[in-house]
Design a protein around this motif. Structure first.
Motif, PDB file in Angstrom:
ATOM      1  N   GLU A  83       5.336   1.479  -6.222  1.00  0.00           N
ATOM      2  CA  GLU A  83       4.543   0.872  -5.147  1.00  0.00           C
ATOM      3  C   GLU A  83       3.788   1.988  -4.437  1.00  0.00           C
ATOM      4  O   GLU A  83       4.043   3.181  -4.701  1.00  0.00           O
ATOM      5  N   THR A  85       3.195   2.342  -0.860  1.00  0.00           N
ATOM      6  CA  THR A  85       3.414   2.643   0.562  1.00  0.00           C
ATOM      7  C   THR A  85       4.125   3.972   0.789  1.00  0.00           C
ATOM      8  O   THR A  85       3.688   4.778   1.626  1.00  0.00           O
ATOM      9  N   GLN A 128      -2.113  -2.626  -8.249  1.00  0.00           N
ATOM     10  CA  GLN A 128      -2.129  -3.066  -6.839  1.00  0.00           C
ATOM     11  C   GLN A 128      -3.335  -2.517  -6.100  1.00  0.00           C
ATOM     12  O   GLN A 128      -3.707  -1.362  -6.276  1.00  0.00           O
ATOM     13  N   GLY A 130      -3.973  -1.868  -2.216  1.00  0.00           N
ATOM     14  CA  GLY A 130      -3.164  -1.843  -1.004  1.00  0.00           C
ATOM     15  C   GLY A 130      -3.917  -1.178   0.130  1.00  0.00           C
ATOM     16  O   GLY A 130      -4.874  -0.412  -0.096  1.00  0.00           O
ATOM     17  N   PHE A 281       0.016 -11.415  -2.511  1.00  0.00           N
ATOM     18  CA  PHE A 281       0.167 -10.145  -1.812  1.00  0.00           C
ATOM     19  C   PHE A 281       1.275 -10.243  -0.781  1.00  0.00           C
ATOM     20  O   PHE A 281       1.689 -11.350  -0.390  1.00  0.00           O
ATOM     21  N   GLY A 283       3.370  -7.726   2.516  1.00  0.00           N
ATOM     22  CA  GLY A 283       3.380  -6.465   3.260  1.00  0.00           C
ATOM     23  C   GLY A 283       4.161  -6.598   4.541  1.00  0.00           C
ATOM     24  O   GLY A 283       4.935  -7.545   4.720  1.00  0.00           O
ATOM     25  N   GLY A 304       0.300  -4.849  -0.061  1.00  0.00           N
ATOM     26  CA  GLY A 304      -0.050  -4.585  -1.451  1.00  0.00           C
ATOM     27  C   GLY A 304      -0.390  -5.906  -2.113  1.00  0.00           C
ATOM     28  O   GLY A 304       0.256  -6.931  -1.849  1.00  0.00           O
TER      29      GLY A 304
END
Ligand code: HAM
Length: 419
Positions: A83, A85, A128, A130, A281, A283, A304
């Motif tokens: 991912e 983040t 993704q 994001g 999505f 988040g 994302g």
């Protein structure tokens, strides 16, 4: 088909031409919307030192069973990014972005890797888009990222996405809620599914996410009865601001999400065409992550979006800008001239194909009808007179066009056809 061992690995796939252009169109669409909202693109490496991703949460599925983690030949413990983040927050800290003027807004578009069970809409390599916003705890920030995500989905052609949102509280109110959950589910432990029995000790909030013990979770204590005043004000403001942006949003009391870094706001958006358990999505807010990565404590929020899922849910493909396309055929002995003409046309932003197999004119025109609407025929007396025959392969009509006019002629015909 080839041998099994030479086919794509499970849960991965090749993206061939027409779909590739859909991805490219989506990349442009998402990043241009992000730019309108003031987000700068960032590209972090595909792999990071493993501790970066352990911050997603040691008890999460992603860390426990789904990570592509390996020791390289030099003995470094590395993980393919599951991912964006944690990677973006690592970059924020590493580059001292907390010293720049806040907020800092970053966005990314690229592949992520999770060893999930492959099924419809679930891949082991997915893409993704994001966006992450750092440096403010304001509900305006939570609302901004949600509105960016829904504007993108809307611009791609999916109307009225419905945001489900929840607040999982903060370090003040969440411990009390965890206790209440443990008490409630603990008293019913023997009736829980196997996964939930583990969740009970490791991560009680995830009990709300269970797809098996659905009736039980309806009776479980509700987070909102435990929110502190600050958490309650925050989520109410977020919902008001999003709604004022013309976006429908509703509370889902069971939404908790599968990553451990969240604080307060969590949100997800699905789509009927994707099935219930598959989000378009998701988040939330994560105010503790930068500090966990060795930086200062900086509040942040982001989302994302799964690009494969978004593309598969679109009612019609995105428009991909294509230049006019022609086939430059030739009479025997004029292959070099045809090649040169094709090159000249490409210099003028026309996609020009020509024969490299020594085929007859008839075979070239057959090939041309597969690849283009117009064929140019190079050679003969026409060529001596600095002209070329342009044949409309659909209609069977043809024109004689001066060589220095031909690019203009093709573009005009293309525009007429597009109109
Ligand atoms: P996530 O919910 O794990 O959140 O993933 C975000 C989105 O990526 C999902 O909603 C889904 O569309 C897509 N996605 C995830 N896994 C797969 C898969 N195996 N196959 C296809 N698509 C998938 C995050 O990754 C967080 N980093 C989101 C975030 C950003 N939170 C704060 N900032």
């Amino acid at each position: 088909m080839g041998f099994e061992e030479f086919q794509t690995a499970r849960g991965t796939r090749d993206v061939l031409a027409s779909e590739w252009w859909q991805f490219e169109a989506m990349r442009r669409l998402t990043l241009s919307w992000a730019a309108r909202f003031g987000y700068d693109p960032i590209e972090t490496p595909i792999f990071e030192k493993t501790p970066v991703f352990l911050r997603i949460g040691e008890s999460t599925d992603i860390v426990q069973h789904e990570s592509y983690r390996f020791i390289d030949a030099g003995g470094d413990d590395l993980t393919l990014r599951p991912e964006g983040t944690a990677a973006a927050a690592r970059a924020y800290v590493q580059h001292g972005m907390q010293n720049a003027s806040q907020p800092v807004r970053l966005c990314y578009f690229g592949p992520m890797f999770r060893r999930e069970r492959p099924e419809a809409g679930r891949y082991r390599q997915h893409t993704q888009f994001g966006a992450e916003l750092y440096g403010t705890a304001s509900p305006l920030a939570d609302a901004e990222v949600m509105l960016l995500a829904t504007r993108v989905v809307d611009a791609a052609g999916l109307k009225n996405p419905d945001i489900r949102v929840n607040s999982i509280g903060c370090e003040v109110c969440r411990p009390r809620y965890r206790e209440a959950l443990m008490e409630f589910f603990g008293a019913r432990k023997s009736t829980l599914c196997r996964d939930c029995q583990i969740r009970l000790t490791q991560n009680p909030l995830r009990l709300l996410d269970c797809k098996v013990d659905v009736d039980l979770k309806e009776e479980a204590p509700d987070l909102q009865d435990f929110w502190c005043d600050a958490c309650r004000d925050h989520i109410e403001r977020v919902m008001e601001i999003v709604a004022a942006g013309g976006q429908s949003i509703r509370r889902d009391r069971h939404l908790v999400r599968g990553l451990d870094y969240y604080t307060r706001t969590v949100f997800e958006v699905g789509h009927p065409s994707l099935g219930e358990q598959v989000a378009l999505f998701g988040g939330g807010r994560y105010d503790g992550l930068t500090a966990e990565l060795g930086g200062p404590s900086v509040p942040a929020v982001g989302f994302g979006m799964g690009i494969e899922r978004l593309l598969s849910a679109l009612p019609k493909p995105l428009l991909t800008p294509t230049p006019p396309r022609v086939y430059v055929a030739h009479l025997p002995g004029f292959d070099a001239e045809a090649n040169q003409l094709a090159l000249k046309l490409r210099d003028q932003n026309i996609a020009a194909d020509c024969d490299v197999l020594g085929r007859s004119l008839k075979a070239q025109l057959k090939e041309a009808s597969r690849r283009a609407k117009l064929a140019l025929i190079v050679g003969g007396q026409e060529w001596s007179g600095n002209t070329v025959t342009v044949r409309d392969l659909g209609r069977g009509e043809q024109d004689l066009v001066a060589l220095d006019e031909v690019a203009h002629y093709i573009k005009k015909r293309w525009q007429e056809d597009e109109a």
